[in-house]
Design a protein around this motif. Structure first.
Motif, PDB file in Angstrom:
ATOM      1  N   THR A  25      -9.333  11.008   3.393  1.00 39.62           N
ATOM      2  CA  THR A  25      -8.474  10.490   2.570  1.00 39.62           C
ATOM      3  C   THR A  25      -7.497   9.287   3.486  1.00 39.62           C
ATOM      4  N   ILE A  26      -7.420   7.834   3.021  1.00 43.83           N
ATOM      5  CA  ILE A  26      -6.550   7.402   4.123  1.00 43.83           C
ATOM      6  C   ILE A  26      -5.853   7.231   3.688  1.00 43.83           C
ATOM      7  N   ASP A  27      -4.779   7.371   3.722  1.00 42.45           N
ATOM      8  CA  ASP A  27      -3.439   7.466   2.806  1.00 42.45           C
ATOM      9  C   ASP A  27      -2.076   6.163   3.889  1.00 42.45           C
ATOM     10  N   GLN A  28      -1.257   5.634   3.139  1.00 41.03           N
ATOM     11  CA  GLN A  28      -0.371   5.360   3.314  1.00 41.03           C
ATOM     12  C   GLN A  28       0.760   5.482   4.683  1.00 41.03           C
ATOM     13  N   GLU A  29       0.753   6.642   5.162  1.00 36.59           N
ATOM     14  CA  GLU A  29       1.318   7.285   6.140  1.00 36.59           C
ATOM     15  C   GLU A  29       0.543   7.296   7.654  1.00 36.59           C
ATOM     16  N   GLN A  30      -1.270   7.006   7.541  1.00 34.25           N
ATOM     17  CA  GLN A  30      -2.274   7.209   8.222  1.00 34.25           C
ATOM     18  C   GLN A  30      -2.028   5.797   8.547  1.00 34.25           C
ATOM     19  N   ILE A  31      -1.993   4.551   7.892  1.00 33.98           N
ATOM     20  CA  ILE A  31      -2.256   3.277   8.053  1.00 33.98           C
ATOM     21  C   ILE A  31      -0.901   2.783   8.482  1.00 33.98           C
ATOM     22  N   ASN A  32       0.515   3.210   7.926  1.00 33.08           N
ATOM     23  CA  ASN A  32       1.412   2.490   8.897  1.00 33.08           C
ATOM     24  C   ASN A  32       1.538   3.423   9.941  1.00 33.08           C
ATOM     25  N   LYS A  33       0.746   4.750  10.828  1.00 26.27           N
ATOM     26  CA  LYS A  33       1.370   4.987  11.556  1.00 26.27           C
ATOM     27  C   LYS A  33       0.475   4.486  12.810  1.00 26.27           C
ATOM     28  N   PHE A  34      -1.159   3.295  12.000  1.00 27.09           N
ATOM     29  CA  PHE A  34      -1.701   2.630  13.206  1.00 27.09           C
ATOM     30  C   PHE A  34      -1.701   1.675  13.125  1.00 27.09           C
ATOM     31  N   ALA A  35      -0.992   1.272  12.176  1.00 23.61           N
ATOM     32  CA  ALA A  35       0.337  -0.953  11.930  1.00 23.61           C
ATOM     33  C   ALA A  35       1.014  -0.205  13.532  1.00 23.61           C
ATOM     34  N   ASP A  36       1.570   0.764  13.106  1.00 24.33           N
ATOM     35  CA  ASP A  36       2.584   1.350  14.435  1.00 24.33           C
ATOM     36  C   ASP A  36       2.370   1.122  15.889  1.00 24.33           C
ATOM     37  N   ALA A  37       0.937   2.030  15.511  1.00 28.39           N
ATOM     38  CA  ALA A  37      -0.043   1.728  17.428  1.00 28.39           C
ATOM     39  C   ALA A  37      -0.071   0.775  17.801  1.00 28.39           C
ATOM     40  N   THR A  38      -0.806  -0.058  16.910  1.00 30.78           N
ATOM     41  CA  THR A  38      -0.957  -1.171  17.630  1.00 30.78           C
ATOM     42  C   THR A  38      -0.836  -2.740  16.727  1.00 30.78           C
ATOM     43  N   LEU A  39       0.283  -2.464  17.173  1.00 31.83           N
ATOM     44  CA  LEU A  39       1.250  -3.440  16.752  1.00 31.83           C
ATOM     45  C   LEU A  39       1.252  -4.348  15.325  1.00 31.83           C
ATOM     46  N   ASP A  40       0.064  -4.390  14.940  1.00 34.81           N
ATOM     47  CA  ASP A  40      -0.497  -5.135  13.632  1.00 34.81           C
ATOM     48  C   ASP A  40       0.264  -4.563  11.923  1.00 34.81           C
ATOM     49  N   HIS A  41       1.599  -5.280  11.888  1.00 31.63           N
ATOM     50  CA  HIS A  41       2.122  -4.624  10.839  1.00 31.63           C
ATOM     51  C   HIS A  41       1.471  -5.540   9.237  1.00 31.63           C
ATOM     52  N   GLN A  42       0.174  -6.247   9.927  1.00 31.56           N
ATOM     53  CA  GLN A  42       0.117  -7.041   8.505  1.00 31.56           C
ATOM     54  C   GLN A  42       0.614  -7.161   7.141  1.00 31.56           C
ATOM     55  N   TRP A  43       1.133  -7.898   6.573  1.00 39.74           N
ATOM     56  CA  TRP A  43       1.291  -7.620   4.971  1.00 39.74           C
ATOM     57  C   TRP A  43       0.438  -6.659   4.355  1.00 39.74           C
ATOM     58  N   ILE A  44      -0.369  -6.953   4.196  1.00 36.58           N
ATOM     59  CA  ILE A  44      -1.597  -6.290   3.410  1.00 36.58           C
ATOM     60  C   ILE A  44      -2.262  -4.677   3.888  1.00 36.58           C
ATOM     61  N   HIS A  45      -1.390  -4.458   4.986  1.00 36.89           N
ATOM     62  CA  HIS A  45      -1.589  -3.058   5.070  1.00 36.89           C
ATOM     63  C   HIS A  45      -0.364  -2.454   5.249  1.00 36.89           C
ATOM     64  N   ILE A  46       0.945  -2.492   5.200  1.00 36.77           N
ATOM     65  CA  ILE A  46       1.654  -2.133   4.991  1.00 36.77           C
ATOM     66  C   ILE A  46       2.918  -1.832   4.307  1.00 36.77           C
ATOM     67  N   ASP A  47       2.836  -3.517   3.296  1.00 37.99           N
ATOM     68  CA  ASP A  47       3.993  -3.824   2.327  1.00 37.99           C
ATOM     69  C   ASP A  47       3.701  -2.913   0.951  1.00 37.99           C
ATOM     70  N   THR A  48       3.649  -2.085  -0.160  1.00 41.11           N
ATOM     71  CA  THR A  48       2.949  -1.720  -0.597  1.00 41.11           C
ATOM     72  C   THR A  48       3.452  -2.729  -2.001  1.00 41.11           C
ATOM     73  N   GLU A  49       4.653  -2.917  -2.568  1.00 39.10           N
ATOM     74  CA  GLU A  49       4.881  -3.530  -3.132  1.00 39.10           C
ATOM     75  C   GLU A  49       4.546  -5.390  -3.336  1.00 39.10           C
ATOM     76  N   LYS A  50       4.443  -6.159  -2.166  1.00 45.47           N
ATOM     77  CA  LYS A  50       3.733  -7.081  -2.123  1.00 45.47           C
ATOM     78  C   LYS A  50       1.950  -7.359  -2.149  1.00 45.47           C
ATOM     79  N   ALA A  51       1.437  -6.491  -1.663  1.00 47.70           N
ATOM     80  CA  ALA A  51      -0.188  -5.948  -1.944  1.00 47.70           C
ATOM     81  C   ALA A  51       0.003  -5.579  -3.614  1.00 47.70           C
ATOM     82  N   ALA A  52      -0.014  -4.900  -3.912  1.00 48.73           N
ATOM     83  CA  ALA A  52       0.516  -4.690  -5.242  1.00 48.73           C
ATOM     84  C   ALA A  52       1.026  -5.530  -6.677  1.00 48.73           C
ATOM     85  N   THR A  53       1.142  -6.803  -6.009  1.00 47.09           N
ATOM     86  CA  THR A  53       1.167  -8.590  -6.930  1.00 47.09           C
ATOM     87  C   THR A  53       0.403  -9.240  -5.823  1.00 47.09           C
TER      88      THR A  53
END
Length: 153
Positions: A25-53
């Motif tokens: 299972t790929i959960d939000q915590e794993q996605i956030n840690k990957f974003a931090d490790a790769t410096l790729d913080h695009q909203w579609i990966h980490i902003d749950t509220e914006k992604a929902a809408t």
């Protein structure tokens, strides 16, 4: 789980499916840690509220390279390679992302031995891989990964 200790044992699987990993299972915590490790913080990966809408997926999605980075972990669930001096990730060929992996999706790896060669005592294999998404017909990606195995005997 297959067990391989030398070139000849590996070669016996040429053209065959080697196996399928367990589900991960790929959960939000794993996605956030990957974003931090790769410096790729695009909203579609980490902003749950914006992604929902605003996202067409109505949720965040895993980075494509996050899904790819799971290959070594999932591969170890398919094959146990013994008698090694060294294993080297040698390359990736024909990689194609098929569809996004939505947060909390489960993925698994399917592997087939495509080619094998003896390079002066070093075993070079091409493994055809597919990252399947549970309950989805289309995979997250397909491609061929290349490994070099230096067997001790």
């Amino acid at each position: 789980m297959i067990k391989i200790s030398n070139y000849n044992e590996f070669e016996a699987y040429l053209g065959q499916e080697l196996g399928v990993s367990g589900w991960h299972t790929i959960d939000q915590e794993q996605i956030n840690k990957f974003a931090d490790a790769t410096l790729d913080h695009q909203w579609i990966h980490i902003d749950t509220e914006k992604a929902a809408t605003e996202s067409p997926f109505k949720a965040t999605i895993a980075h494509g390279y996050l899904t790819l980075s799971l290959v070594p972990f999932l591969w170890k669930q398919i094959a146990e390679i013994h008698n090694l001096k060294m294993e080297i990730n040698y390359g990736i060929e024909s990689l194609k992302f098929g569809q996004a992996v939505v947060v909390d999706s489960q993925v698994r790896l399917r592997a087939k031995l495509k080619t094998i060669a003896n390079l002066r005592g070093i075993t070079k294999v091409s493994i055809e891989i597919t990252l399947e998404i549970k309950d989805q017909a289309k995979p997250a990606f397909t491609g061929d990964v290349l490994f070099l195995y230096h067997f001790t005997a």
